[in-house]
Design a protein around this motif. Structure first.
Motif, PDB file in Angstrom:
ATOM      1  N   ARG A   1       0.838  -1.207   0.000  1.00  0.00           N
ATOM      2  CA  ARG A   1       0.000   0.000   0.000  1.00  0.00           C
ATOM      3  C   ARG A   1       0.869   1.253   0.000  1.00  0.00           C
ATOM      4  NH1 ARG A   1      -0.766   2.189   5.283  1.00  0.00           N
ATOM      5  NH2 ARG A   1       0.197   0.886   6.913  1.00  0.00           N
ATOM      6  N   TYR A   2       0.248   2.340  -0.419  1.00  0.00           N
ATOM      7  CA  TYR A   2       0.921   3.631  -0.458  1.00  0.00           C
ATOM      8  C   TYR A   2       0.132   4.610   0.394  1.00  0.00           C
ATOM      9  CZ  TYR A   2       2.707   8.101  -2.196  1.00  0.00           C
ATOM     10  OH  TYR A   2       3.249   9.351  -2.273  1.00  0.00           O
ATOM     11  N   GLU A   3       0.837   5.333   1.252  1.00  0.00           N
ATOM     12  CA  GLU A   3       0.233   6.307   2.159  1.00  0.00           C
ATOM     13  C   GLU A   3       0.686   7.706   1.739  1.00  0.00           C
ATOM     14  OE1 GLU A   3       0.527   7.352   6.940  1.00  0.00           O
ATOM     15  OE2 GLU A   3       1.277   5.442   6.175  1.00  0.00           O
ATOM     16  N   LEU A   4      -0.217   8.485   1.175  1.00  0.00           N
ATOM     17  CA  LEU A   4       0.102   9.815   0.646  1.00  0.00           C
ATOM     18  C   LEU A   4       0.115  10.850   1.762  1.00  0.00           C
ATOM     19  CD1 LEU A   4       0.511  11.682  -1.863  1.00  0.00           C
ATOM     20  CD2 LEU A   4      -1.982  11.944  -1.895  1.00  0.00           C
ATOM     21  N   ALA A   5       1.144  11.696   1.766  1.00  0.00           N
ATOM     22  CA  ALA A   5       1.236  12.777   2.747  1.00  0.00           C
ATOM     23  C   ALA A   5       0.896  14.128   2.131  1.00  0.00           C
ATOM     24  CB  ALA A   5       2.630  12.819   3.358  1.00  0.00           C
ATOM     25  N   ARG A   6       1.410  14.411   0.914  1.00  0.00           N
ATOM     26  CA  ARG A   6       1.156  15.719   0.297  1.00  0.00           C
ATOM     27  C   ARG A   6       1.461  15.669  -1.193  1.00  0.00           C
ATOM     28  NH1 ARG A   6       4.681  15.858   4.091  1.00  0.00           N
ATOM     29  NH2 ARG A   6       3.284  17.057   5.414  1.00  0.00           N
ATOM     30  N   VAL A   7       0.889  16.644  -1.918  1.00  0.00           N
ATOM     31  CA  VAL A   7       1.035  16.746  -3.372  1.00  0.00           C
ATOM     32  C   VAL A   7       1.418  18.178  -3.727  1.00  0.00           C
ATOM     33  CG1 VAL A   7      -0.074  16.405  -5.611  1.00  0.00           C
ATOM     34  CG2 VAL A   7      -0.828  15.058  -3.637  1.00  0.00           C
ATOM     35  N   LEU A   8       2.383  18.328  -4.631  1.00  0.00           N
ATOM     36  CA  LEU A   8       2.735  19.622  -5.198  1.00  0.00           C
ATOM     37  C   LEU A   8       2.510  19.557  -6.706  1.00  0.00           C
ATOM     38  CD1 LEU A   8       4.701  19.223  -2.609  1.00  0.00           C
ATOM     39  CD2 LEU A   8       6.079  21.020  -3.668  1.00  0.00           C
ATOM     40  N   VAL A   9       1.955  20.625  -7.266  1.00  0.00           N
ATOM     41  CA  VAL A   9       1.734  20.695  -8.703  1.00  0.00           C
ATOM     42  C   VAL A   9       2.436  21.932  -9.242  1.00  0.00           C
ATOM     43  CG1 VAL A   9       0.035  20.794 -10.553  1.00  0.00           C
ATOM     44  CG2 VAL A   9      -0.510  19.577  -8.428  1.00  0.00           C
ATOM     45  N   ASP A  10       3.269  21.732 -10.261  1.00  0.00           N
ATOM     46  CA  ASP A  10       4.029  22.816 -10.870  1.00  0.00           C
ATOM     47  C   ASP A  10       3.985  22.611 -12.378  1.00  0.00           C
ATOM     48  OD1 ASP A  10       5.786  24.799 -11.604  1.00  0.00           O
ATOM     49  OD2 ASP A  10       7.384  24.214 -10.243  1.00  0.00           O
ATOM     50  N   GLY A  11       2.963  23.153 -13.024  1.00  0.00           N
ATOM     51  CA  GLY A  11       2.811  22.978 -14.462  1.00  0.00           C
ATOM     52  C   GLY A  11       2.564  21.529 -14.813  1.00  0.00           C
ATOM     53  N   ASP A  12       3.454  20.967 -15.644  1.00  0.00           N
ATOM     54  CA  ASP A  12       3.287  19.569 -16.054  1.00  0.00           C
ATOM     55  C   ASP A  12       3.949  18.595 -15.087  1.00  0.00           C
ATOM     56  OD1 ASP A  12       5.921  20.181 -16.628  1.00  0.00           O
ATOM     57  OD2 ASP A  12       5.895  19.324 -18.647  1.00  0.00           O
ATOM     58  N   LEU A  13       4.479  19.113 -13.970  1.00  0.00           N
ATOM     59  CA  LEU A  13       5.132  18.269 -12.965  1.00  0.00           C
ATOM     60  C   LEU A  13       4.247  18.123 -11.730  1.00  0.00           C
ATOM     61  CD1 LEU A  13       8.786  19.662 -13.109  1.00  0.00           C
ATOM     62  CD2 LEU A  13       7.909  17.583 -14.207  1.00  0.00           C
ATOM     63  N   VAL A  14       4.124  16.901 -11.250  1.00  0.00           N
ATOM     64  CA  VAL A  14       3.353  16.611 -10.038  1.00  0.00           C
ATOM     65  C   VAL A  14       4.237  15.797  -9.103  1.00  0.00           C
ATOM     66  CG1 VAL A  14       1.292  15.541  -9.062  1.00  0.00           C
ATOM     67  CG2 VAL A  14       1.178  16.623 -11.325  1.00  0.00           C
ATOM     68  N   ALA A  15       4.474  16.323  -7.903  1.00  0.00           N
ATOM     69  CA  ALA A  15       5.322  15.655  -6.919  1.00  0.00           C
ATOM     70  C   ALA A  15       4.469  15.086  -5.800  1.00  0.00           C
ATOM     71  CB  ALA A  15       6.356  16.626  -6.355  1.00  0.00           C
ATOM     72  N   LEU A  16       4.749  13.858  -5.418  1.00  0.00           N
ATOM     73  CA  LEU A  16       4.079  13.200  -4.307  1.00  0.00           C
ATOM     74  C   LEU A  16       5.093  12.929  -3.205  1.00  0.00           C
ATOM     75  CD1 LEU A  16       1.990  10.452  -6.182  1.00  0.00           C
ATOM     76  CD2 LEU A  16       1.409  12.857  -5.797  1.00  0.00           C
ATOM     77  N   HIS A  17       4.639  13.072  -1.970  1.00  0.00           N
ATOM     78  CA  HIS A  17       5.457  12.752  -0.800  1.00  0.00           C
ATOM     79  C   HIS A  17       4.644  11.794   0.051  1.00  0.00           C
ATOM     80  CE1 HIS A  17       7.636  14.322   3.077  1.00  0.00           C
ATOM     81  NE2 HIS A  17       8.236  13.260   2.586  1.00  0.00           N
ATOM     82  N   GLY A  18       5.192  10.618   0.313  1.00  0.00           N
ATOM     83  CA  GLY A  18       4.427   9.640   1.064  1.00  0.00           C
ATOM     84  C   GLY A  18       5.267   8.463   1.487  1.00  0.00           C
ATOM     85  N   VAL A  19       4.587   7.376   1.862  1.00  0.00           N
ATOM     86  CA  VAL A  19       5.262   6.190   2.389  1.00  0.00           C
ATOM     87  C   VAL A  19       4.745   4.949   1.667  1.00  0.00           C
ATOM     88  CG1 VAL A  19       5.749   4.797   4.437  1.00  0.00           C
ATOM     89  CG2 VAL A  19       5.460   7.279   4.666  1.00  0.00           C
ATOM     90  N   TYR A  20       5.672   4.128   1.161  1.00  0.00           N
ATOM     91  CA  TYR A  20       5.336   2.835   0.567  1.00  0.00           C
ATOM     92  C   TYR A  20       5.503   1.739   1.614  1.00  0.00           C
ATOM     93  CZ  TYR A  20       5.471   4.845  -4.148  1.00  0.00           C
ATOM     94  OH  TYR A  20       5.212   5.578  -5.281  1.00  0.00           O
ATOM     95  N   HIS A  21       4.503   0.889   1.713  1.00  0.00           N
ATOM     96  CA  HIS A  21       4.555  -0.267   2.601  1.00  0.00           C
ATOM     97  C   HIS A  21       4.554  -1.523   1.734  1.00  0.00           C
ATOM     98  CE1 HIS A  21       3.445   2.071   6.283  1.00  0.00           C
ATOM     99  NE2 HIS A  21       2.903   2.865   5.374  1.00  0.00           N
ATOM    100  N   GLY A  22       5.659  -2.284   1.767  1.00  0.00           N
ATOM    101  CA  GLY A  22       5.695  -3.535   1.025  1.00  0.00           C
ATOM    102  C   GLY A  22       6.794  -3.655   0.003  1.00  0.00           C
ATOM    103  N   PHE A  23       7.522  -2.566  -0.261  1.00  0.00           N
ATOM    104  CA  PHE A  23       8.653  -2.662  -1.184  1.00  0.00           C
ATOM    105  C   PHE A  23       9.814  -3.442  -0.569  1.00  0.00           C
ATOM    106  CE2 PHE A  23       7.664   1.051  -4.205  1.00  0.00           C
ATOM    107  CZ  PHE A  23       7.429   0.187  -5.253  1.00  0.00           C
TER     108      PHE A  23
END
Length: 251
Positions: free
Chosen positions: A57-79
């Motif tokens: 599973r993936y746990e999302l903390a925050r999203v940034l959008v800058d034009g055509d770029l989208v950044a995600l900050h979060g935690v992966y469980h299971g990699f």
């Protein structure tokens, strides 16, 4: 559909539902991959998705959008055996995921500041100040991070309130200084060689860099700006592997 909604929908189907078929719906035929986890192109991503374990599973903390770029900050469980804190950066083109970069580091339960590696404000604020804050952090990255001119540190970072999410550094400039001194004793000096991207959304600015920290590393630093000062910091420092499953590099 906005770029933000597109990325969240795609990531939800790819990594939330672990649906390899989502590659056909959301990934461009010439998808460029910069992650150390997957080969280039849609089939590299499809192979990664098909190998995800049960309970991933993936746990999302925050999203940034800058034009055509989208950044995600979060935690992966299971990699792996422990959860991984991650920054993911996607470039969107023609309604598809066209390019991806990432950096991952193990989740630390007990941090020096008592803050987690992902908690804090989750939504960008003050959208009208995006370009102003981008410029401020870009100059900070050049002068302080890359040129190592610490004499101007307090021109950029608040001396009153500086919340730290690096697991080894306590809050405030004194906390960072103590951590930097300990790292130096371990032969790990913060050396930023190249600033690759500065991604801004309101009061949040993400800097993607490379350099050395005992070994060659990718630096991903997220800063929150308030009243012309940096008041909060999250990061991932990830070693650069000797070999990658593609020819695009990490940056």
């Amino acid at each position: 559909m906005s770029n933000k909604d597109l990325v969240l929908q795609a990531v939800g189907e790819l990594f939330g539902d672990a649906d390899p078929g989502a590659v056909d719906r959301w990934v461009a035929p010439d998808y460029r991959q910069h992650s150390a986890l997957a080969a280039d192109g849609p089939e590299g991503l499809r192979a990664l998705i098909s190998q995800l374990p049960n309970g991933f599973r993936y746990e999302l903390a925050r999203v940034l959008v800058d034009g055509d770029l989208v950044a995600l900050h979060g935690v992966y469980h299971g990699f792996g055996p422990v959860p991984l804190v991650a920054f993911d950066l996607f470039r969107v083109a023609d309604g598809k995921l066209a390019e991806h970069w990432d950096a991952l580091t193990p989740l630390v339960e007990n941090t020096a500041s008592g803050r987690t590696q992902t908690d804090g404000p989750s939504t960008p604020f003050a959208s009208g100040l995006t370009e102003h804050n981008r410029s401020l952090v870009a100059v900070f990255a050049q002068k302080v991070l890359q040129d190592a001119d610490y004499s101007v540190l307090t021109d950029f970072i608040s001396t009153e309130s500086y919340h730290q999410h690096n697991p080894e550094a306590a809050d405030g400039l004194d906390g960072f200084g103590a951590a930097a001194a300990e790292w130096a004793e371990q032969g790990k000096h913060l050396a930023y060689k190249t600033i690759h991207r500065v991604i801004a959304d309101g009061d949040l600015v993400l800097v993607q860099s490379e350099g050395e920290f005992g070994v060659p590393v990718a630096y991903w630093d997220l800063f929150r700006v308030q009243d012309d000062k940096i008041v909060e910091h999250w990061d991932v420092i990830a070693p650069i592997p000797a070999q990658l499953p593609h020819g695009n590099g990490l940056f």
